[in-house]
Write a protein that holds these residues in place. Structure first.
Motif, PDB file in Angstrom:
ATOM      1  N   VAL A 113      21.809   0.853  -4.413  1.00 66.69           N
ATOM      2  CA  VAL A 113      20.957   2.173  -4.401  1.00 66.69           C
ATOM      3  C   VAL A 113      19.261   2.024  -4.425  1.00 66.69           C
ATOM      4  N   GLY A 114      18.370   1.930  -3.336  1.00 65.36           N
ATOM      5  CA  GLY A 114      17.642   1.308  -2.947  1.00 65.36           C
ATOM      6  C   GLY A 114      16.991   2.586  -2.443  1.00 65.36           C
ATOM      7  N   MET A 115      15.304   2.443  -1.844  1.00 64.84           N
ATOM      8  CA  MET A 115      14.596   3.668  -1.590  1.00 64.84           C
ATOM      9  C   MET A 115      13.655   3.350   0.109  1.00 64.84           C
ATOM     10  N   THR A 116      14.058   2.702   0.805  1.00 65.33           N
ATOM     11  CA  THR A 116      13.823   2.235   2.216  1.00 65.33           C
ATOM     12  C   THR A 116      14.547   2.629   3.545  1.00 65.33           C
ATOM     13  N   ASN A 117      16.040   1.721   2.761  1.00 66.54           N
ATOM     14  CA  ASN A 117      16.786   1.408   4.344  1.00 66.54           C
ATOM     15  C   ASN A 117      16.658   2.443   4.924  1.00 66.54           C
ATOM     16  N   VAL A 118      16.694   4.052   4.791  1.00 66.57           N
ATOM     17  CA  VAL A 118      16.585   5.236   5.646  1.00 66.57           C
ATOM     18  C   VAL A 118      15.064   5.637   5.834  1.00 66.57           C
ATOM     19  N   PRO A 119      14.940   6.471   6.931  1.00 72.32           N
ATOM     20  CA  PRO A 119      15.755   6.233   7.451  1.00 72.32           C
ATOM     21  C   PRO A 119      15.219   4.885   8.632  1.00 72.32           C
ATOM     22  N   GLU A 120      15.373   4.401   8.408  1.00 72.48           N
ATOM     23  CA  GLU A 120      14.684   2.948   9.597  1.00 72.48           C
ATOM     24  C   GLU A 120      15.977   2.573  10.063  1.00 72.48           C
ATOM     25  N   GLN A 140       0.741  -0.864  -0.066  1.00 74.43           N
ATOM     26  CA  GLN A 140       0.001   0.228   0.120  1.00 74.43           C
ATOM     27  C   GLN A 140       0.622   1.286   0.037  1.00 74.43           C
ATOM     28  N   PHE A 141       1.976   1.275   0.020  1.00 75.52           N
ATOM     29  CA  PHE A 141       2.438   2.192   0.719  1.00 75.52           C
ATOM     30  C   PHE A 141       4.352   2.510  -0.348  1.00 75.52           C
ATOM     31  N   LEU A 142       4.608   4.054  -0.644  1.00 71.36           N
ATOM     32  CA  LEU A 142       5.275   3.899  -1.773  1.00 71.36           C
ATOM     33  C   LEU A 142       6.783   3.909  -0.291  1.00 71.36           C
ATOM     34  N   PRO A 143       7.767   3.824  -0.920  1.00 66.46           N
ATOM     35  CA  PRO A 143       8.990   3.936   0.250  1.00 66.46           C
ATOM     36  C   PRO A 143       8.298   5.363   0.832  1.00 66.46           C
ATOM     37  N   HIS A 144       8.823   6.478   0.731  1.00 67.35           N
ATOM     38  CA  HIS A 144       8.052   8.260   1.931  1.00 67.35           C
ATOM     39  C   HIS A 144       7.445   8.071   2.623  1.00 67.35           C
ATOM     40  N   THR A 184      18.069  11.245  -0.422  1.00 65.59           N
ATOM     41  CA  THR A 184      16.786  10.960   0.176  1.00 65.59           C
ATOM     42  C   THR A 184      16.546  12.618   0.139  1.00 65.59           C
ATOM     43  N   ARG A 185      15.004  13.298  -0.231  1.00 63.97           N
ATOM     44  CA  ARG A 185      14.601  14.755   0.114  1.00 63.97           C
ATOM     45  C   ARG A 185      13.793  15.807   1.498  1.00 63.97           C
ATOM     46  N   GLY A 186      14.254  14.678   2.487  1.00 66.45           N
ATOM     47  CA  GLY A 186      13.068  15.365   3.599  1.00 66.45           C
ATOM     48  C   GLY A 186      12.080  14.881   3.419  1.00 66.45           C
ATOM     49  N   GLN A 187      11.663  14.000   2.592  1.00 63.93           N
ATOM     50  CA  GLN A 187      10.156  13.872   2.879  1.00 63.93           C
ATOM     51  C   GLN A 187       9.439  13.053   4.393  1.00 63.93           C
ATOM     52  N   ARG A 188      10.674  12.234   4.590  1.00 66.76           N
ATOM     53  CA  ARG A 188      10.168  11.445   5.943  1.00 66.76           C
ATOM     54  C   ARG A 188      10.333  12.116   7.075  1.00 66.76           C
ATOM     55  N   ASP A 189      10.064  11.351   8.465  1.00 67.44           N
ATOM     56  CA  ASP A 189      10.316  11.379   9.651  1.00 67.44           C
ATOM     57  C   ASP A 189      11.598  10.530  10.271  1.00 67.44           C
ATOM     58  N   TYR A 190      12.812  11.911  10.272  1.00 65.22           N
ATOM     59  CA  TYR A 190      13.606  11.093  10.656  1.00 65.22           C
ATOM     60  C   TYR A 190      14.209   9.955  11.650  1.00 65.22           C
ATOM     61  N   GLY A 208      12.335   8.422  -4.697  1.00 63.40           N
ATOM     62  CA  GLY A 208      11.558   7.424  -4.824  1.00 63.40           C
ATOM     63  C   GLY A 208      10.922   8.772  -5.472  1.00 63.40           C
ATOM     64  N   PRO A 209       9.152   7.854  -5.891  1.00 65.22           N
ATOM     65  CA  PRO A 209       9.016   5.930  -6.120  1.00 65.22           C
ATOM     66  C   PRO A 209       9.451   6.587  -7.822  1.00 65.22           C
ATOM     67  N   ARG A 210       9.685   7.598  -8.007  1.00 65.22           N
ATOM     68  CA  ARG A 210      10.701   7.375  -9.648  1.00 65.22           C
ATOM     69  C   ARG A 210      11.699   6.876  -9.491  1.00 65.22           C
TER      70      ARG A 210
END
Length: 282
Positions: free
Chosen positions: A181-188, A56-60, A107-113, A160-162
Motif C-alpha cells: 500500500v502506498g500513496m504515489t504510484n497512481v496515476p504515475e 514540498q508536495f503531498l501525494p495528491h 484514491t478519491r479523484g483529487q488527482r489529474d489521471y 492520503g495524506p493521512r
C-alpha cells in the motif's frame, strides 16, 4: 534514456554527476522540481524528485502529468520509480524491496489521471501496467547483487495524506488482494503508459501498515525513518547495478500504445494540443 523518479527521502541521487538542470515548462503546469540530467554508473539519466526539493508536495498535490510529460520531452523512454510502501503480507518485511506488477486505485479523484480530455478522447489499455522488460532487467540486477526483491506484487494506492484505518488496511489486503500500500504510484504508472514509456517501481517497504493486531507494528512517521535509510541504500545500489548492462528494448505494445487508443481524428485536434500529443507519441 532512463528517467528516475525519487520518492520520499530521495531528493537527489548520490553519485550522480550532474551535467545540466532543466526547468521544463509543460502544457500541464510545472514539474515537482527541476529535472537533473547527469551520468550515473557511466550512463546518462534524468532524475526528478517526485515530492519536490525538501518534500514540498503531498501525494495528491504532485503534478504527475507535468512530471511524466517533462521526462518524455527531455528524451526519457523508460521510468524507474522509487517509492515507500507499507506491507500487507507478513513475508514482505520492513526493509525489504518489492516490485509491483499490478495496481489497485483506491484514491478519491483529487488527482489529474490522464493527459486526455478537453477535446481529445483516448483510452489506453492498462491491463498489464508495468513494463515486463524493465522489471526483468531490475530483477536480474538484484540477482547479480544477491539482493532479495519481492516481484509480481499488487500495489493498492490510497489518497492520503493521512495514514489509513485498520478497516481500510484489511480491505486492501483481503478483498482487493493487494500486497503493498502506498500513496504515489497512481496515476504515475498510467500516465507513463499514455506517454508510451516503460515503467517499473521499486518499493521500499517501511512498515506493516496497520492490519496487524500488534500496534507496535503499525505505520508511523517515526517507524518510517527507522527503516527507510537502509532500504534506500539498497535501491541506489540496485539502480547502479541496473545501469551496468544495456536495458532490454521496450515491447511494441508499450512503445506504440497510442496507435489505436485515440478516437479523435487528428484534424479535429487543435494545433496546441497536437504539439503536446506529438511529444507523447514520440
Amino acid at each position: 534514456m532512463l528517467g528516475v523518479i525519487g520518492g520520499s527521502g530521495l531528493y537527489d541521487l548520490k553519485g550522480l554527476n550532474i551535467i545540466n538542470e532543466h526547468e521544463v515548462k509543460t502544457p500541464f503546469g510545472a514539474p515537482s522540481a527541476p529535472i537533473l540530467e547527469g551520468e550515473f554508473s557511466d550512463q546518462k539519466i534524468l532524475f526528478l524528485s517526485r515530492h519536490g526539493k525538501g518534500h514540498q508536495f503531498l501525494p495528491h498535490e504532485v503534478n504527475y502529468r507535468a512530471n511524466i510529460f517533462a521526462l518524455k520531452k527531455l528524451g526519457a523512454t523508460k521510468v524507474f520509480g522509487v517509492s515507500a510502501a507499507g506491507s500487507l503480507r507478513e513475508e514482505i518485511k520492513p526493509g525489504d524491496l518489492a516490485m509491483p506488477s499490478q495496481y489497485f486505485d483506491h484514491t478519491r479523484g483529487q488527482r489529474d489521471y490522464t493527459f486526455f480530455g478537453n477535446g481529445i478522447a483516448g483510452h489506453v489499455s492498462t491491463a498489464h501496467p508495468v513494463c515486463p522488460a524493465l522489471s526483468g532487467d531490475i530483477e536480474s540486477a538484484a540477482k547479480r547483487l544477491k539482493l532479495d526483491i519481492h516481484t509480481g506484487k499488487s500495489y493498492g494506492c490510497v489518497e492520503g495524506p493521512r495514514l489509513g484505518t485498520q478497516s481500510e488496511s484489511f480491505f486492501l489486503r483481503d478483498q482487493a488482494k493487494c500486497d503493498l500500500v502506498g500513496m504515489t504510484n497512481v496515476p504515475e504508472v498510467f500516465l507513463a503508459r499514455e506517454a508510451q514509456m516503460a515503467y517499473s517501481t521499486v518499493c521500499l517497504v517501511t512498515d506493516y501498515d496497520c492490519w496487524m493486531e500488534d500496534p507496535s507494528q503499525h505505520v508511523s512517521v517515526e517507524k518510517f525513518f527507522e527503516v527507510y535509510g537502509g532500504a534506500l541504500n539498497k535501491a541506489q545500489d540496485l539502480l547502479a547495478e541496473l545501469l551496468k548492462s544495456p536495458l532490454t528494448e521496450t515491447p511494441d505494445s508499450i512503445r506504440n500504445s497510442l496507435a489505436a487508443s485515440i478516437l479523435t481524428p487528428d484534424e479535429a485536434i487543435s494545433e496546441e494540443q497536437m504539439h503536446w500529443l506529438n511529444v507523447l507519441r514520440g
